[in-house]
Design a protein around this motif. Sequence first.
Motif: not given
Length: 232
Positions: A55, A57, A84, A86, A96, A120, A157, A159
Motif C-alpha cells: 500500500f 499513499t 491510496i 494497493k 486504488s 489501512v 483492505n 479500499l
Amino acid sequence: MPTAPGVFSVEPRPSWLGKFSADGSKLIFGTYLGAGKFSFPRTHDVAMDSQGNIFATCCVDGTWPTTPGGFQRKYGGGNTDFCIVKLSPMGKLLDSTYLGGSGDEINGPDTLSVGKDGSVLITSGWGTTSPDYPVTAGCCQPSLHGKNNAVFSLLSNDLSRLLYSTFMGGQGTNLRANAFGPDGSIWVAGHSPGPEWPLKNPYPNACTAGLVLAKFTPASPTTGELPKGTKP
C-alpha cells in the motif's frame, strides 16, 4: 529507473517504488507511481499487509487512476486530493481510490499503517481545507474547525469502504504519525497550536498547545468514541 512487466506503470511518472530481496541483492520489481505534478509518496507512506500486498499513499491532482469498487472514484476538487493504492506482491495494480473533498488535501498524508485485519490507516500531515472531506457517522469530530484541520481515515483492505474517518483539532493541527496497538487500537500523534484538540482522560496539567496523542478503541469504527487523548 528499472521496471518490470505487468507493474503499475513502466512509463515515467513523478515517483518510483521498488521491492528488493531480503538481503538487498536483487530487485524483485520496480514501478513508477503517481500522476500529475503533485505526486510524491514518502518512505513512511508505504506498508505491506500479511499477504505481501503493498500500500502507498500520496497527494495527487485529478489524473489519478482509480479502480472499480474504489471508495471514491471521482476527484473531490481543489488542487489536490489524497490517494491510496494497493499493489500485488509483484507490483500489479489491485485497488486504488481518491480520498478528499472540494478543498485541498494538503501536502499528502503523513504515515500509512496496515492492521492485523488488513485495514489501512492514514493520517493527514497538514490536513485538509475541505469542509466535505469524507467522515463517518458518529465520528469524534464531524466538522472542519477553522481553515484547515488534521484528519485520519481507516479504509478496508480492498479500499472499497471507509470504516472510520474524522477531523481532529482546530486551525493548524497536524497529525504526523499513526500505529495500531496489539489489541487493534488506533494511535495518532502530531501537533496542535491551540486548545481545540479533543481531550479525554488527559495527562495531569496538560497544556493547551503542543504535541498531541490520541488512542481509539478497536470499536471506534462503529462507536466513534475517543477513550483517551492528551496534550503532554
